[in-house]
Write an enzyme that holds these catalytic residues in place. Structure first.
Site, PDB file in Angstrom:
ATOM      1  N   LYS A 232      30.118  12.645  11.272  1.00  0.00           N
ATOM      2  CA  LYS A 232      30.506  13.736  10.538  1.00  0.00           C
ATOM      3  C   LYS A 232      29.970  13.599   8.983  1.00  0.00           C
ATOM      4  O   LYS A 232      29.656  14.638   8.683  1.00  0.00           O
ATOM      5  CB  LYS A 232      32.081  13.616  10.540  1.00  0.00           C
ATOM      6  CG  LYS A 232      32.566  13.727  11.871  1.00  0.00           C
ATOM      7  CD  LYS A 232      34.148  13.962  11.764  1.00  0.00           C
ATOM      8  CE  LYS A 232      34.786  12.497  11.545  1.00  0.00           C
ATOM      9  NZ  LYS A 232      34.404  11.415  12.366  1.00  0.00           N
ATOM     10  N   THR A 233      30.057  12.638   8.440  1.00  0.00           N
ATOM     11  CA  THR A 233      29.577  12.552   7.005  1.00  0.00           C
ATOM     12  C   THR A 233      27.907  12.901   7.061  1.00  0.00           C
ATOM     13  O   THR A 233      27.316  13.531   6.193  1.00  0.00           O
ATOM     14  CB  THR A 233      29.500  11.249   6.464  1.00  0.00           C
ATOM     15  OG1 THR A 233      30.984  10.820   6.475  1.00  0.00           O
ATOM     16  CG2 THR A 233      28.946  11.054   5.197  1.00  0.00           C
TER      17      THR A 233
ATOM     18  N   ASP B   6      35.980  14.161   2.906  1.00  0.00           N
ATOM     19  CA  ASP B   6      36.367  13.296   4.025  1.00  0.00           C
ATOM     20  C   ASP B   6      37.611  12.838   4.473  1.00  0.00           C
ATOM     21  O   ASP B   6      38.451  12.845   3.459  1.00  0.00           O
ATOM     22  CB  ASP B   6      35.643  11.921   4.012  1.00  0.00           C
ATOM     23  CG  ASP B   6      35.387  11.133   5.278  1.00  0.00           C
ATOM     24  OD1 ASP B   6      35.534  11.752   6.338  1.00  0.00           O
ATOM     25  OD2 ASP B   6      35.157   9.874   5.235  1.00  0.00           O
TER      26      ASP B   6
ATOM     27  N   ARG C 148      27.430   4.471  14.901  1.00  0.00           N
ATOM     28  CA  ARG C 148      27.777   3.499  13.820  1.00  0.00           C
ATOM     29  C   ARG C 148      27.875   1.917  14.344  1.00  0.00           C
ATOM     30  O   ARG C 148      27.232   1.228  13.722  1.00  0.00           O
ATOM     31  CB  ARG C 148      29.049   3.982  13.021  1.00  0.00           C
ATOM     32  CG  ARG C 148      29.330   2.913  11.812  1.00  0.00           C
ATOM     33  CD  ARG C 148      30.459   3.320  11.175  1.00  0.00           C
ATOM     34  NE  ARG C 148      30.722   4.749  10.620  1.00  0.00           N
ATOM     35  CZ  ARG C 148      31.488   5.366  10.266  1.00  0.00           C
ATOM     36  NH1 ARG C 148      32.992   4.775  10.518  1.00  0.00           N
ATOM     37  NH2 ARG C 148      31.682   6.455   9.751  1.00  0.00           N
TER      38      ARG C 148
ATOM     39  N   THR D 157      39.434  12.655  11.320  1.00  0.00           N
ATOM     40  CA  THR D 157      39.668  12.108  12.664  1.00  0.00           C
ATOM     41  C   THR D 157      41.152  12.508  13.377  1.00  0.00           C
ATOM     42  O   THR D 157      41.208  12.059  14.518  1.00  0.00           O
ATOM     43  CB  THR D 157      39.626  10.590  12.528  1.00  0.00           C
ATOM     44  OG1 THR D 157      40.730  10.206  11.389  1.00  0.00           O
ATOM     45  CG2 THR D 157      38.574  10.022  11.922  1.00  0.00           C
TER      46      THR D 157
END
Length: 356
Positions: free
Chosen positions: A73-74, A118, A226, A167
């Site tokens: 997402k980032t 975020d 990640r 999330t």
């Protein structure tokens, strides 16, 4: 301290190369949509959105990205800013606890700038309500003074693009969700997609890994880029110390076993939860708080860190009476399941555990 021979290609980097190492790790994030692996549907939709905005010469519509942590997402917010040729401002929901905090950020934005928030679902309610008008009308009202003498001063904002990441999309209020022009949900990655991520990262980190080695790392990465990149760096460390020039399946397996990541991607906490269920409580049902005490962690840690993956892998189930271990959990631990698993009523697996 043992010094490596001068010119040895396997020498462990020191402080002189620390900056280069950090640059390599930062470079693992793709910079363009074409380099972003996976999420084909979201990528295609975002590409259309950004191309249309560039043709019209206006700021892109506001974007909401939802999904589990670690899926990109980032990274996508950075790509949106790069594709639009606009600066990027990054903040988070927990950092915006007052409407004044948000007003300070919004008033300093430039035209076309991308604002990334975020964990946007964790913003305070006053800040959320200010954001409604900012997103829709590019305006905020600043309240000056208190009580009967308070005055509202409208502040015009330049057109900007808000990218929100969450999330837990269900916690966003409806009025805020409705103001996003595009909503994309990121899914977990397949093993094949993770192998592509790892191949790209290995090239940047200058690690020689065989196809079988990539497959081994990808299979233990829990469907998350990640985690895949983090495991790749740990395998890199293991190979450097053991002076292994090429990481094959055996080397990758030995490295990940050293870091207590098993063949299904379970770590120490995951296995502790399953072992507590199977060996101490014969499979459950067990309340969340009791389970957390047994493994030495907070209830929230067990619920948000370990439980989602165990449920997704079919190793743990949530029932009205508590958590239970499935047949697959017993087999994964090398144990024989009982003839009948108690409490195996799954119709309410999403209901909060009353025993916690």
């Amino acid at each position: 301290m043992t010094l490596q021979p001068e010119g040895d290609p396997r020498e462990i980097v020191g402080t002189a190369q620390a900056a280069e190492e950090k640059a390599l790790e930062a470079a693992l994030r793709p910079k363009a949509l074409d380099d972003f692996v996976g999420q084909a549907t979201v990528r295609a939709q975002l590409s259309l959105l950004l191309q249309s905005s560039k043709i019209r010469g206006t700021a892109a519509d506001h974007v909401l990205l939802s999904g589990p942590p670690g899926l990109g997402k980032t990274t996508l917010s950075m790509i949106i800013a790069a594709e639009m040729g606009a600066p990027l401002r990054i903040t988070s929901g927990p950092a915006i606890q007052h409407a004044g905090d948000l007003a300070a950020i919004l008033s300093s934005l430039t035209e076309g700038e991308v604002l990334f928030i975020d964990e946007i679902h964790r913003m305070s309610r006053p800040a959320e309500e200010m954001l409604y008008m900012a997103m829709e009308d590019f305006r905020v009202d600043i309240i000056v003074g208190k009580g009967a003498g308070a005055t509202s001063i409208p502040l015009e904002l330049p057109p900007f693009t808000l990218v929100g990441a969450t999330t837990r999309a269900g916690l966003l209020p409806g009025p805020l969700r409705d103001r996003f022009g595009f909503t994309g949900h990121l899914e977990y990655y397949s093993a094949g997609e993770l192998e592509k991520v790892l191949r790209r990262s290995a090239g940047m980190l200058d690690i020689d890994v065989t196809s079988e080695g990539f497959t081994e790392i990808a299979s233990r990465s829990r469907g998350t880029p990640r985690i895949a990149n983090r495991l790749l760096r740990r395998v890199r460390d293991w190979a450097l110390v053991h002076q292994i020039p090429t990481v094959d399946q055996h080397a990758a397996s030995d490295a990940l076993n050293t870091y207590e990541v098993d063949t299904r991607g379970l770590d120490r906490l995951d296995r502790a939860v399953l072992e507590a269920l199977c060996t101490t409580f014969r499979g459950g049902p067990v309340g969340l708080s009791t389970l957390a005490i047994l493994v030495g962690e907070e209830s929230e840690t067990v619920e948000t860190v370990a439980e989602p993956y165990l449920v997704r892998e079919g190793l743990l189930a949530r029932t009205p009476r508590g958590r239970i271990a499935t047949d697959a959990a017993w087999r994964h631990l090398g144990l024989t399941p009982p003839a009948e698993i108690p409490g195996a009523t799954l119709e309410a697996e999403d209901r909060r555990d009353p025993a916690s």
